[in-house]
Design a protein around this motif. Structure first.
Motif, PDB file in Angstrom:
ATOM      1  N   ILE A  13       6.355  14.843  -5.421  1.00  0.00           N
ATOM      2  CA  ILE A  13       6.224  13.282  -5.373  1.00  0.00           C
ATOM      3  C   ILE A  13       5.767  12.769  -6.727  1.00  0.00           C
TER       4      ILE A  13
ATOM      5  N   SER B  58       0.797  -1.378  -0.149  1.00  0.00           N
ATOM      6  CA  SER B  58       0.136   0.019  -0.002  1.00  0.00           C
ATOM      7  C   SER B  58       0.723   1.193  -0.024  1.00  0.00           C
ATOM      8  N   LYS B  59       0.197   2.466  -0.401  1.00  0.00           N
ATOM      9  CA  LYS B  59       1.078   3.689  -0.401  1.00  0.00           C
ATOM     10  C   LYS B  59       0.591   4.547   0.829  1.00  0.00           C
ATOM     11  N   LEU B  60       1.484   5.311   1.419  1.00  0.00           N
ATOM     12  CA  LEU B  60       1.148   6.037   2.380  1.00  0.00           C
ATOM     13  C   LEU B  60       0.553   7.515   1.702  1.00  0.00           C
TER      14      LEU B  60
ATOM     15  N   ALA C 134       4.330  10.529  -9.884  1.00  0.00           N
ATOM     16  CA  ALA C 134       2.978   9.851  -9.703  1.00  0.00           C
ATOM     17  C   ALA C 134       3.178   8.313  -9.518  1.00  0.00           C
ATOM     18  N   ASN C 135       4.366   7.859 -10.229  1.00  0.00           N
ATOM     19  CA  ASN C 135       4.536   6.451  -9.895  1.00  0.00           C
ATOM     20  C   ASN C 135       5.444   6.233  -8.829  1.00  0.00           C
ATOM     21  N   HIS C 136       5.783   6.973  -7.632  1.00  0.00           N
ATOM     22  CA  HIS C 136       6.163   6.740  -6.588  1.00  0.00           C
ATOM     23  C   HIS C 136       5.889   5.193  -5.933  1.00  0.00           C
ATOM     24  N   PRO C 137       6.944   4.553  -5.537  1.00  0.00           N
ATOM     25  CA  PRO C 137       6.588   3.076  -4.975  1.00  0.00           C
ATOM     26  C   PRO C 137       5.490   3.032  -3.942  1.00  0.00           C
ATOM     27  N   PHE C 138       5.805   3.936  -3.001  1.00  0.00           N
ATOM     28  CA  PHE C 138       5.127   3.793  -1.815  1.00  0.00           C
ATOM     29  C   PHE C 138       4.575   5.025  -1.180  1.00  0.00           C
ATOM     30  N   ALA C 139       4.552   6.166  -2.041  1.00  0.00           N
ATOM     31  CA  ALA C 139       4.071   7.399  -1.484  1.00  0.00           C
ATOM     32  C   ALA C 139       3.156   7.852  -2.529  1.00  0.00           C
TER      33      ALA C 139
ATOM     34  N   LEU D 255       0.435  10.916   1.629  1.00  0.00           N
ATOM     35  CA  LEU D 255       1.511  12.021   2.148  1.00  0.00           C
ATOM     36  C   LEU D 255       0.773  13.447   2.122  1.00  0.00           C
TER      37      LEU D 255
END
Lengths: 337, 369
Positions: free
Chosen positions: B261, A160-162, B263-268, A164
């Motif tokens: 950030i 899952s993505k946090l 758009a394809n940031h892995p976890f944010a 921000l």
């Protein structure tokens, strides 16, 4: 590994000076109801001392210094230097010392703290679910059954993505919510920071008011550690201590590795602990059983325990182990004497 | 043979045996004069059979065991030595006349006579049983072999490839000592005998290894110098706002504090399903049903009520008896589908999913603590 004055002083002075923590709150235990032990008795002449088996300051329970909860971020910059291992071992050491600890795995993308603690099967909810309203905060906290005053909180699930959108505010809310719990304010909130200085790092350091910098005695790790220290100081975190991990005294003796004093000279940070290289770390990691719970204790486990001791008292090392010396043996050592 | 002892056991002298009736007279002798040559032979002679015809008409068997401990009477030549070296077991059975007993009307007596008429048995008895050292050694060796065998069997069982212990040792399987296992704790962390300072305070012994100590030389001034160096080198402001690449910077935000950030940031992600106030409320919630669970439950409740109302309205128009059979499968199919649709639409379109929870009186109540 021990807090010692330089060896110029005599032994008794040395012992007393190590017994006395440097913080002024040591003599005012009433100000800190969380203190586990009464303060040590006033100093007596040396000849009236009881026999002490190990002449170390760790012969007593540490006195908690500072306001609770103490929010400590454990960071490094470079990956793979032992942040998560340090968090697990220091956290459980603090729990063994009798302090209530909440460890937050803020490594959003690559969380591993639950694995090191052997709690991976018990993590059902994370901070992301708490923010979304899928569960309450107390449901997301995973209490360790070995030491019930240790709790784990993961910030998100691996896939899952946090969000921000509110950045590090979420962690500040978490700390505030932990303060208002019915169980009482936790003594320590340890935040396991992700590697790098990306969004995860920024989020993790937001609620912290002190930091533990983990580094190894190599130049790549030292450069990243210096950078991260600069960022932490720019963010207003002034209480930064370092743990030098994976130290090999044999390589230091052969001048193949920087000594701990060299590392300290380059970074200019107070030493919280020196962790020797130990194969038991890998074993304990794979078992999900932190080093500090091992019996018999290993060198690295003892070092983590002493680092936790200093963290409680906001103390730092006064002497470090340099190299290994051959042990002097008696006349009957051949026969096992 | 010098340690021979004489034990004379007469059954009629023992109180426990006195009450028993023996059908014959048994005499056990160790010294008899008429033993012939063979040293290991045991001769049974029936020469001394006597019928103890007492007045009580009970058949008694006298059992006499006699061993010689006192020096034997002087007897001539080898005959005496043979006598002493050999053991003689003489069983003398005195058999009463069977015929009258069998004819007696008492069946018990008949049985007793029948048993007494059986052939006599001979008990070999060694005069001396000395525990042999070899026997003990053999027994000890057998025991040691048994223990070693069981130990090796248990070792091979644990070291068998593919066993749990083997997999744990190779790291392919986590140990069974995980999670809720009992903690291994050494006794007193505050008085740790594993750590000892040397007498000169320049060495420390930890876990059996001696290390030389060196004092820390870092001073406060040096720390300050390093801090100044870093403050010059790293000019950094912590980002306060996270924006997706391509978004416009809000007017009241310092551009240095913006973190972009991708758009394809892995976890944010910068996208959020809920607004900031609601997230804060969720974190601070201590008791009760979590917000989303309650909202979903109430939305489902509203949907069900709406369906029931529709059903009531439909009943006014359509003949309920005729339509009931057609409605049931349709409704039972519809009911479980609706929450799934709602939840999936929530996840796919956060803005549209948030509004039903925030709007209406039910969601207002949910936000109250």
């Amino acid at each position: 590994m021990v807090s010692l004055q330089p060896p110029l002083t005599n032994s008794n002075t040395l012992f007393y000076s190590t017994l006395t923590p440097p913080n002024p709150f040591h003599y005012f235990p009433n100000l800190y109801p969380k203190t586990l032990n009464p303060p040590p008795p006033p100093l007596k002449p040396p000849h009236s001392l009881p026999k002490i088996q190990s002449i170390l300051q760790y012969n007593r329970k540490p006195q908690l210094a500072g306001d609770t909860p103490r929010v400590v971020v454990i960071t490094s910059g470079k990956g793979g230097v032992g942040k998560t291992t340090t968090t697990a071992n220091v956290g459980l050491s603090l729990a063994r010392l009798g302090f209530s600890v909440v460890a937050i795995d803020a490594d959003v993308g690559l969380r591993n703290l639950d694995l090191l603690l052997g709690l991976e099967n018990r993590v059902n909810y994370t901070v992301v679910e708490v923010l979304n309203g899928d569960c309450r905060l107390d449901q997301a906290l995973v209490r360790d059954k070995r030491w019930s005053n240790f709790e784990l909180l993961c910030i998100s699930k691996p896939r899952s993505k946090l969000p921000l959108g509110f950045g590090g505010k979420a962690l500040i809310w978490l700390v505030d919510a932990l303060k208002d719990r019915e169980e009482g304010v936790p003594d320590f909130i340890l935040i396991d920071c992700p590697a790098g200085i990306d969004a995860g790092f920024i989020t993790a350091i937001t609620p912290a008011n002190e930091a533990v910098l983990v580094t190894t005695p190599d130049i790549t790790s030292l450069r990243d550690a210096d950078r991260v220290t600069g960022l932490l100081e720019c963010d207003g975190i002034r209480d930064i201590k370092m743990i030098v991990n994976r130290v090999r005294t044999d390589m230091i003796k052969g001048e193949d590795m920087m000594s701990v004093l060299d590392v300290q000279e380059m970074l200019g940070l107070a030493l919280l602990g020196v962790i020797p290289e130990d194969s038991e770390v890998i074993r304990s990691t794979n078992r999900g059983y932190p080093l500090v719970l091992n019996k018999p204790p290993t060198l690295a486990g003892l070092a983590f325990e002493q680092a936790a001791w200093r963290l409680v008292e906001q103390d730092s090392m006064k002497a470090v182990m340099v190299e290994e010396e051959p042990k002097k043996r008696g006349w009957f050592s051949f026969f096992g004497g | 043979m010098a340690s021979m002892s004489t034990i004379q056991l007469r059954l009629h002298t023992l109180p426990s045996f006195q009450r028993r009736d023996f059908p014959s007279f048994l005499e056990f002798r160790t010294e008899l004069g008429m033993i012939s040559s063979s040293s290991s032979s045991i001769t049974a002679t029936g020469c001394c059979a006597r019928w103890n015809d007492s007045s009580t008409k009970t058949l008694k068997r006298k059992f006499a065991v006699r061993a010689l401990s006192d020096p034997p009477p002087p007897v001539k030549g080898d005959q005496h030595n043979n006598r002493l070296q050999h053991q003689l077991f003489t069983l003398i059975s005195h058999k009463p006349p069977i015929q009258p007993a069998l004819n007696s009307p008492n069946p018990t007596l008949n049985l007793r006579h029948a048993v007494a008429s059986l052939p006599t048995f001979i008990l070999p008895k060694k005069k001396h049983f000395t525990p042999s050292f070899a026997t003990g050694l053999c027994a000890a060796a057998a025991f040691v072999l048994f223990v070693l065998r069981s130990y090796t069997a248990s070792k091979s069982r644990y070291s068998r490839p593919g066993s749990v212990a083997d997999l744990v040792r190779r790291g392919q399987l986590r140990s069974d000592r995980r999670g809720i296992s009992t903690p291994l704790k050494y006794e007193d962390p505050f008085n740790n005998p594993m750590v000892k300072i040397g007498k000169s305070n320049s060495t420390i012994e930890m876990c059996g290894k001696v290390f030389r100590l060196a004092p820390v030389t870092l001073t406060k001034d040096q720390q300050t110098i390093h801090q100044k160096r870093r403050s010059r080198a790293y000019q950094w402001k912590r980002p306060k706002v996270f924006l997706k690449e391509g978004d416009s910077i809000p007017p009241d935000v310092d551009p240095d504090t913006v973190r972009w950030i991708p758009a394809n940031h892995p976890f944010a992600t910068t996208a959020s399903e809920i607004n900031e106030d609601l997230a804060q409320h969720n974190v601070y919630q201590k008791h009760g049903v979590p917000f989303r669970i309650q909202a979903e439950h109430e939305a489902l409740q509203r949907k069900l009520e709406a369906l029931q109302n529709e059903q009531k309205l439909g009943k006014l128009v359509i003949d309920p008896i005729a339509a009931q059979d057609f409605e049931r499968p349709f409704k039972s199919h519809l009911k479980p589908e609706e929450p799934a649709e709602r939840s999936s639409s929530k996840h796919t379109n956060p803005d549209s999913a948030r509004n039903p929870f925030l709007d209406g009186p039910a969601s207002d109540e949910e936000e109250k603590p």
